[in-house]
Design a protein around this motif. Sequence first.
Motif, PDB file in Angstrom:
ATOM      1  N   ILE A 189       0.868  -1.181   0.000  1.00 33.51           N
ATOM      2  CA  ILE A 189       0.000   0.000   0.000  1.00 33.51           C
ATOM      3  C   ILE A 189       0.902   1.227   0.000  1.00 33.51           C
ATOM      4  O   ILE A 189       1.768   1.374   0.860  1.00 33.51           O
ATOM      5  N   THR A 190       0.716   2.084  -1.003  1.00 31.55           N
ATOM      6  CA  THR A 190       1.568   3.258  -1.116  1.00 31.55           C
ATOM      7  C   THR A 190       0.723   4.459  -1.561  1.00 31.55           C
ATOM      8  O   THR A 190      -0.500   4.387  -1.617  1.00 31.55           O
ATOM      9  N   ALA A 191       1.384   5.559  -1.854  1.00 33.69           N
ATOM     10  CA  ALA A 191       0.718   6.748  -2.407  1.00 33.69           C
ATOM     11  C   ALA A 191       1.531   7.205  -3.601  1.00 33.69           C
ATOM     12  O   ALA A 191       2.702   6.830  -3.735  1.00 33.69           O
ATOM     13  N   ASP A 192       0.909   8.036  -4.446  1.00 32.29           N
ATOM     14  CA  ASP A 192       1.698   8.609  -5.531  1.00 32.29           C
ATOM     15  C   ASP A 192       2.882   9.376  -4.942  1.00 32.29           C
ATOM     16  O   ASP A 192       4.028   9.228  -5.360  1.00 32.29           O
ATOM     17  N   PRO A 205       7.038   5.770  -7.526  1.00 29.13           N
ATOM     18  CA  PRO A 205       8.182   5.382  -8.357  1.00 29.13           C
ATOM     19  C   PRO A 205       9.178   4.486  -7.614  1.00 29.13           C
ATOM     20  O   PRO A 205       9.766   3.583  -8.215  1.00 29.13           O
ATOM     21  N   ALA A 206       9.339   4.712  -6.308  1.00 32.33           N
ATOM     22  CA  ALA A 206      10.248   3.856  -5.540  1.00 32.33           C
ATOM     23  C   ALA A 206       9.688   2.444  -5.421  1.00 32.33           C
ATOM     24  O   ALA A 206      10.430   1.458  -5.455  1.00 32.33           O
ATOM     25  N   VAL A 207       8.363   2.347  -5.305  1.00 31.39           N
ATOM     26  CA  VAL A 207       7.750   1.017  -5.248  1.00 31.39           C
ATOM     27  C   VAL A 207       7.955   0.311  -6.589  1.00 31.39           C
ATOM     28  O   VAL A 207       8.338  -0.870  -6.638  1.00 31.39           O
ATOM     29  N   ASP A 208       7.726   1.033  -7.689  1.00 29.49           N
ATOM     30  CA  ASP A 208       7.936   0.439  -9.022  1.00 29.49           C
ATOM     31  C   ASP A 208       9.365  -0.070  -9.172  1.00 29.49           C
ATOM     32  O   ASP A 208       9.594  -1.181  -9.649  1.00 29.49           O
ATOM     33  N   GLN A 209      10.289   0.767  -8.735  1.00 29.08           N
ATOM     34  CA  GLN A 209      11.706   0.372  -8.814  1.00 29.08           C
ATOM     35  C   GLN A 209      11.993  -0.845  -7.956  1.00 29.08           C
ATOM     36  O   GLN A 209      12.711  -1.749  -8.343  1.00 29.08           O
ATOM     37  N   ALA A 210      11.419  -0.822  -6.744  1.00 31.22           N
ATOM     38  CA  ALA A 210      11.672  -1.917  -5.805  1.00 31.22           C
ATOM     39  C   ALA A 210      11.184  -3.248  -6.365  1.00 31.22           C
ATOM     40  O   ALA A 210      11.789  -4.292  -6.131  1.00 31.22           O
ATOM     41  N   GLY A 232      -0.156  13.112  -3.688  1.00 35.86           N
ATOM     42  CA  GLY A 232       0.751  14.133  -4.215  1.00 35.86           C
ATOM     43  C   GLY A 232       0.325  14.682  -5.565  1.00 35.86           C
ATOM     44  O   GLY A 232       0.784  15.729  -5.986  1.00 35.86           O
ATOM     45  N   GLU A 233      -0.566  13.953  -6.244  1.00 35.01           N
ATOM     46  CA  GLU A 233      -1.020  14.327  -7.593  1.00 35.01           C
ATOM     47  C   GLU A 233       0.143  14.338  -8.586  1.00 35.01           C
ATOM     48  O   GLU A 233       0.054  14.964  -9.637  1.00 35.01           O
ATOM     49  N   ASN A 234       1.240  13.723  -8.236  1.00 36.64           N
ATOM     50  CA  ASN A 234       2.372  13.628  -9.164  1.00 36.64           C
ATOM     51  C   ASN A 234       2.100  12.520 -10.177  1.00 36.64           C
ATOM     52  O   ASN A 234       1.363  11.574  -9.895  1.00 36.64           O
ATOM     53  N   GLU A 235       2.690  12.657 -11.353  1.00 39.99           N
ATOM     54  CA  GLU A 235       2.551  11.648 -12.423  1.00 39.99           C
ATOM     55  C   GLU A 235       3.127  10.323 -11.954  1.00 39.99           C
ATOM     56  O   GLU A 235       4.214  10.298 -11.378  1.00 39.99           O
ATOM     57  N   VAL A 236       2.419   9.235 -12.234  1.00 34.28           N
ATOM     58  CA  VAL A 236       2.992   7.931 -11.905  1.00 34.28           C
ATOM     59  C   VAL A 236       2.802   6.947 -13.047  1.00 34.28           C
ATOM     60  O   VAL A 236       1.845   7.055 -13.817  1.00 34.28           O
ATOM     61  N   ASP A 237       3.726   6.014 -13.159  1.00 35.29           N
ATOM     62  CA  ASP A 237       3.548   4.924 -14.118  1.00 35.29           C
ATOM     63  C   ASP A 237       2.486   3.980 -13.577  1.00 35.29           C
ATOM     64  O   ASP A 237       2.255   3.917 -12.368  1.00 35.29           O
ATOM     65  N   TRP A 238       1.881   3.237 -14.461  1.00 33.23           N
ATOM     66  CA  TRP A 238       0.782   2.373 -14.049  1.00 33.23           C
ATOM     67  C   TRP A 238       0.950   0.976 -14.631  1.00 33.23           C
ATOM     68  O   TRP A 238       1.223   0.830 -15.814  1.00 33.23           O
ATOM     69  N   PHE A 239       0.835  -0.024 -13.807  1.00 33.76           N
ATOM     70  CA  PHE A 239       0.954  -1.408 -14.264  1.00 33.76           C
ATOM     71  C   PHE A 239      -0.411  -2.069 -14.148  1.00 33.76           C
ATOM     72  O   PHE A 239      -0.835  -2.453 -13.055  1.00 33.76           O
ATOM     73  N   GLU A 240      -1.108  -2.118 -15.291  1.00 32.19           N
ATOM     74  CA  GLU A 240      -2.462  -2.685 -15.317  1.00 32.19           C
ATOM     75  C   GLU A 240      -2.439  -4.102 -14.758  1.00 32.19           C
ATOM     76  O   GLU A 240      -1.542  -4.878 -15.050  1.00 32.19           O
ATOM     77  N   GLY A 241      -3.444  -4.378 -13.943  1.00 33.82           N
ATOM     78  CA  GLY A 241      -3.517  -5.724 -13.380  1.00 33.82           C
ATOM     79  C   GLY A 241      -2.815  -5.806 -12.036  1.00 33.82           C
ATOM     80  O   GLY A 241      -3.246  -6.526 -11.150  1.00 33.82           O
TER      81      GLY A 241
END
Length: 661
Positions: A189-192, A205-210, A232-241
Motif C-alpha cells: 500500500i503506497t501513495a503517488d 516510483p520507488a515502489v515500481d523500482q523496488a 501528491g497528484e504527481n505523475e505515476v507509471d501504471w501497471f495494469e492488473g
Amino acid sequence: MSAENTSIDHLLTENRRFAPSAEFAADAVAGAELYEKAETDREGFWADQSRELLHWSTPFTQVLDWSNPPFAKWFADGALNVAYNCLDRHVEAGNGDRVALLWEGEPGDERRLTYAELTDEVKRLANVLADLGVGQGDRVAIYLPMIPEAVASMLAVARLGAVHSVVFGGFSADSLRARIDDAGAKLVITADGGWRKGKVSPLKPAVDQALAARNGLGEQETVEHVLVVKRGENEVDWFEGRDLWYHDVVPQASAEHEAQAFEAENPLFILYTSGTTGKPKGILHTSGGYLTQAAFTHRNVFDLHPETDVYWCTADIGWITGHSYVVYGPLANGATQVLYEGTPDHPEPGRWWDVIQKYGVTIFYTAPTAIRGFMKQGRQIPQARDLSSLRVLGSVGEPINPEAWVWYREVIGAGKTPVVDTWWQTETGAIMVSALPGVTETKPGSAQVPLPGISIDVVTDDGRPVGNDAGGLLVITEPWPSMLRGIWGDPERFKETYWDKFADQGYYFAGDGARLDEDGDIWLLGRVDDVMNVSGHRLSTAEIESALVAHEATAEAAVVGASDETTGQAVVAFVCIKENYLRAHSTEGLVDQLRLWVGEQIGAIARPRDVYIVSELPKTRSGKIMRRLLRDVAEGREVGDTQTLADTMVMSVISDQVAKK
Ligand code: WT7
C-alpha cells in the motif's frame, strides 16, 4: 532565567527536581499504588491491566508462558481483534462521534475523522484487502506518508489477522525491496507521493523500482498488487492488473465487516530496524501483549483523559513510536489526536507551535533532536504562540540533555508541565522506563524508573548488578507483555543478539549503556554496540559501510557516529578510494557522489554528514578497524591509545587529512 545560556546549564542539571503539582496529582490517571500492585504480583498486574484496557473476545486464563525462553507467550489462550479494540468498540460504547484524527497536511489542508468514520474506512479497506486475497498471516508492506490512510491501512491489515510491515517513506527503493523480500509481502500500500518541505516527494516510483528487476536482482516475486492512494497528484507509471487506485476501490467497497477474533499471539507486525550487521532485522510483534502494554503506557505515562485531551505524537508511522503512540496506544484508548504530514519547519519554523495552538494540543510527545533544533532557533518563535493548552510533555528516542529538558519544560511547558523522558526500543514495543507524571518527582536528563510491571537493572559485563552510583549495561530481567517475539525468519539471530550475552541470568540485553545515580534513577548513556542514533533514528555503521563499499570508487570504508549538537549523533565516514578514481576525480566530487549514493542505497537519513577521503584506515594486527580512534578524530578530540594498531603512524596521517579538509 535563560536555559539557552549554557553557562548556567551546570546549575540546572542533576540537582533540579520538579514534583508534580498537587492539582495535577489529584487528577492523574496513575497513582503510586500501581507500583505496589505490580510489585506484589507482576503477572496478575498485567492480567488486570489487559482485562481493564482491552476487549477480549475469548478471555484468557493464562498470563505468561515462559516455558521456552526466550520465546514468550502472553495471554496465550485468549483471543481478540486488535482493530476492533481500536475502533468498533468505541463506536459501540457511544463514542462514535469523538474525533479520532485531526489531520493536517503540510500544505495546510485538513481532515477530521471521527471514530465512526475511521471505523467505516477501515472496514471498507479490510473488505478490499480480503478481496485481493489478504488473509490471516499474510504480509502487507505499507509505504505511505503521514495521512489518515496510513493509519487505516495498518488497522485494516490488523483487522484481517494479517501482518503489516511499515517501511518509512524516507527509505530508498533498495531498502524497500529488501524489506518486501524478507517478509515475502503479498501486497504493497503506497501513495503517488506525499508533501515534504513544500514539495511532493514521490513514493510510487520507488515502489515500481523496488518491484522491478534491478541491481542484479530479478523481478520481485511475492507482491501481487499495489494499492495506491492519491495524495501528491504527481505523475505515476501504471501497471495494469497489478496497480489499483485506493479511491477507485475503497469508497465503493462495503462498510460491513465483522472483525474476527485471533489468538493473542497472532503476529501483528514486522518492523525493520538496524542492528550491528549490514542486514536490518525484522522485529516481530504479536497482538494481545503488545496492545496491552501500548495502551497501558499511553494512558499512564501521558496521563490520558480521552474525553478532554488532544494528544500529538510527532513520530512517523514508519518507526516504532508511530506504531505504538500514533496508532495502537492512542486508538485503543479512544484518544483524540493530531496527525501531521510534514516537517517541523515548513513553511516556517513555528509550524509545530501553530498546530498546537490551532488544535489545543494538551499532550505532546517528540524527540530531543527536535527540541534542540527549536532551542537553536530561539524561544521567541514558540513564545509568539499560545501554548497554554499543553499539560504533559514527552521525550523519546535518545538521551535528552538536562539543558534541553529544562528548555522544553520552561519554554514549551510554561514552567509547569511535567516532562516524561521515555526509554524504550523497537524491540520492547512500548515504553519501559519513564516517570509517571502525577507521581514521580522528575529529574532533567534521567529517564528515571522502570514502569510498574517492568523489571530493569544495570549490570556489569558478566551480569552482576552494579548498584547505585555506578555504570554498566542496561538489561531487562523479566519478560514483559509487548516484548518482541523474535526476528522474522531468524530465531538464531534473535537469541544471539539479545539473549546470549546474559544467558546464565536469562536477561535481555538492550545494547545501551546506563548509570544508576545515588537515588537508583536510571541515566541512559547511549549504545554500546556499532549502532548509531541520529535524530532518534537507529542506523547501523555496518549497513552504511556496506553501502559505501558497494560504490565502484570505494576500496574500503569505516563509519562512526560522532556527537552532534542537534542530531545527537551524526554519520561520519572515512573512505579509501581506489587509485584510478582518485586520479580521475576531485575529492569534492567524490565526497558528493558518495553522500548521494548512500542516500540512494539506504535513504536520506543515512547520508553521512561528513565524508573524509583517507589513504588508509586504522587497523589492529588482526585487521579489525579501530572505530574508537576514528570517532576521536570525528569529534575533534585528541586521538586515544594507538598502541594496538598494526601501523601506529596511520592515525596521524588521518588526522592531518581531516584537518586539511
Ligand atoms: C534506542 C532504540 C523507542 C522509540 C524510538 C527509538 C535509544 C530511545 C531513549 C531515551 C535514551 C533512548 C536507545 C535505544 N533511546 N529512547 N529516552 N533515552 N536513549 O527506537 O530505533 O528502536 O532505538 O534508542 O539507545 O536502544 P529505536
